[in-house]
Write an enzyme that holds these catalytic residues in place. Sequence first.
Site, PDB file in Angstrom:
ATOM      1  N   TYR A   1       5.354  -7.577  16.047  1.00  0.00           N
ATOM      2  CA  TYR A   1       5.390  -6.374  15.211  1.00  0.00           C
ATOM      3  C   TYR A   1       5.976  -5.196  15.979  1.00  0.00           C
ATOM      4  CZ  TYR A   1       3.764  -2.757  11.946  1.00  0.00           C
ATOM      5  OH  TYR A   1       3.694  -1.708  11.062  1.00  0.00           O
TER       6      TYR A   1
ATOM      7  N   THR B   1       2.811 -10.030   1.175  1.00  0.00           N
ATOM      8  CA  THR B   1       1.592  -9.253   1.387  1.00  0.00           C
ATOM      9  C   THR B   1       1.398  -8.195   0.303  1.00  0.00           C
ATOM     10  OG1 THR B   1       2.738  -7.672   2.842  1.00  0.00           O
ATOM     11  CG2 THR B   1       1.694  -9.572   3.893  1.00  0.00           C
ATOM     12  N   GLY B   2       2.405  -7.951  -0.508  1.00  0.00           N
ATOM     13  CA  GLY B   2       2.293  -6.972  -1.579  1.00  0.00           C
ATOM     14  C   GLY B   2       1.561  -7.536  -2.788  1.00  0.00           C
TER      15      GLY B   2
ATOM     16  N   THR C   1      -2.887   5.185   8.484  1.00  0.00           N
ATOM     17  CA  THR C   1      -2.948   5.789   7.159  1.00  0.00           C
ATOM     18  C   THR C   1      -3.931   5.012   6.300  1.00  0.00           C
ATOM     19  OG1 THR C   1      -0.628   6.443   7.388  1.00  0.00           O
ATOM     20  CG2 THR C   1      -1.558   6.503   5.184  1.00  0.00           C
TER      21      THR C   1
ATOM     22  N   ASP D   1      10.281  -6.354  -3.507  1.00  0.00           N
ATOM     23  CA  ASP D   1       9.202  -6.918  -2.699  1.00  0.00           C
ATOM     24  C   ASP D   1       9.228  -8.436  -2.859  1.00  0.00           C
ATOM     25  OD1 ASP D   1       6.522  -7.514  -1.549  1.00  0.00           O
ATOM     26  OD2 ASP D   1       6.203  -5.358  -1.766  1.00  0.00           O
TER      27      ASP D   1
ATOM     28  N   PHE E   1       0.829  -1.208   0.000  1.00  0.00           N
ATOM     29  CA  PHE E   1       0.000   0.000   0.000  1.00  0.00           C
ATOM     30  C   PHE E   1       0.866   1.263   0.000  1.00  0.00           C
ATOM     31  CE2 PHE E   1      -2.224   2.869   3.245  1.00  0.00           C
ATOM     32  CZ  PHE E   1      -2.861   3.623   2.268  1.00  0.00           C
TER      33      PHE E   1
ATOM     34  N   TYR F   1      21.445  -7.346  -2.870  1.00  0.00           N
ATOM     35  CA  TYR F   1      22.410  -6.793  -3.815  1.00  0.00           C
ATOM     36  C   TYR F   1      21.673  -5.955  -4.848  1.00  0.00           C
ATOM     37  CZ  TYR F   1      25.618  -6.445  -7.759  1.00  0.00           C
ATOM     38  OH  TYR F   1      26.385  -5.972  -8.786  1.00  0.00           O
TER      39      TYR F   1
END
Length: 327
Positions: free
Chosen positions: A149, A39-40, A179, A35, A15, A66
């Site tokens: 977390y 979760t993306g 957010t 990524d 997000f 890298y």
Amino acid sequence: MKNRKRILITGAAGFLGSHLCDRFITEDYHVIGMDNLITGDLQNIEHLFKLQNFEFHHHDVSTFVYVPGDLDFILHFASPASPIDYLKIPIQTLKVGSLGTHNLLGLARAKKARLLIASTSEVYGDPNINPQPEEYWGNVNPVGPRGVYDEAKRFQEAITMAYHTFHGLETRIVRIFNTYGPRMRLNDGRVLPAFIGEALRGEPLTMFGDGSQTRSFCYVDDLVEGIYRLLHSDYSQPMNIGNPDEITIKEFGEEIIKLTGTGQKLISLPLPQDDPKQRRPDITKAKAILDWEPKVSRSEGLKITLNYFKALTERELIHKDFALFNR
């Protein structure tokens, strides 16, 4: 072709990461998105793949990182961010906050790049003071369900500051408060998409406890502007970026019902362990140092976000997945 500044953005398909990719593309950077897609979602950045100044690396930053060529900046936004995610993958959450951050600090040092890490208001835990200033050390249960977390973010801040003080590395730390906006996952368990999803499905809106807990919601464009200014500032200490307009969960649910015109009722479930009772950022430093404060009202931002969710496919709208925590 002129030499563009090069920036690595981890969590690029998430997000916030995807919105940051958009912003730095707009600012004419060469953006390297990274990524592991746990979760993306590539749909968040698919519009960028056709651009010459964007590239994507499918990679887990918890392993060696890298990147060929020079780097001017690194934004570390790779991490599960919702309770649904970090309860399902607690070890990965801890590893991306610790090993991932360590790897990126090493990369930043090797490339002589400035690194900004995404911390959050979770470092304050269930706060004893309101609003929360950056000087507040927090009230966190390290072995509770949220600890994977919360402590990942606290360690992330600690190791970043250690590299800053010991190695002289250019670092920035943003503490992000709640957010919202387009590209949130409807089923990610956080309060706003959960409420909107339930409303659009014709279900009662689920709150935890009596709904007296407070949250402060910042529209994503405002947050991105704050992060952009912090990255380019000379300020190396943690900084809150969020909207201080505080609202109770119950009042927020009533706002969503009114906005959607669906007429549902609010129902209550037991309050989860360590659920924060208050969330409101003290943004005094952001105002003074960055000349930043939120511009988008909650009513305006919610309309944009609701229209985004309405445009989702029917398959996505009927997917049902409730969080164990009040987000």
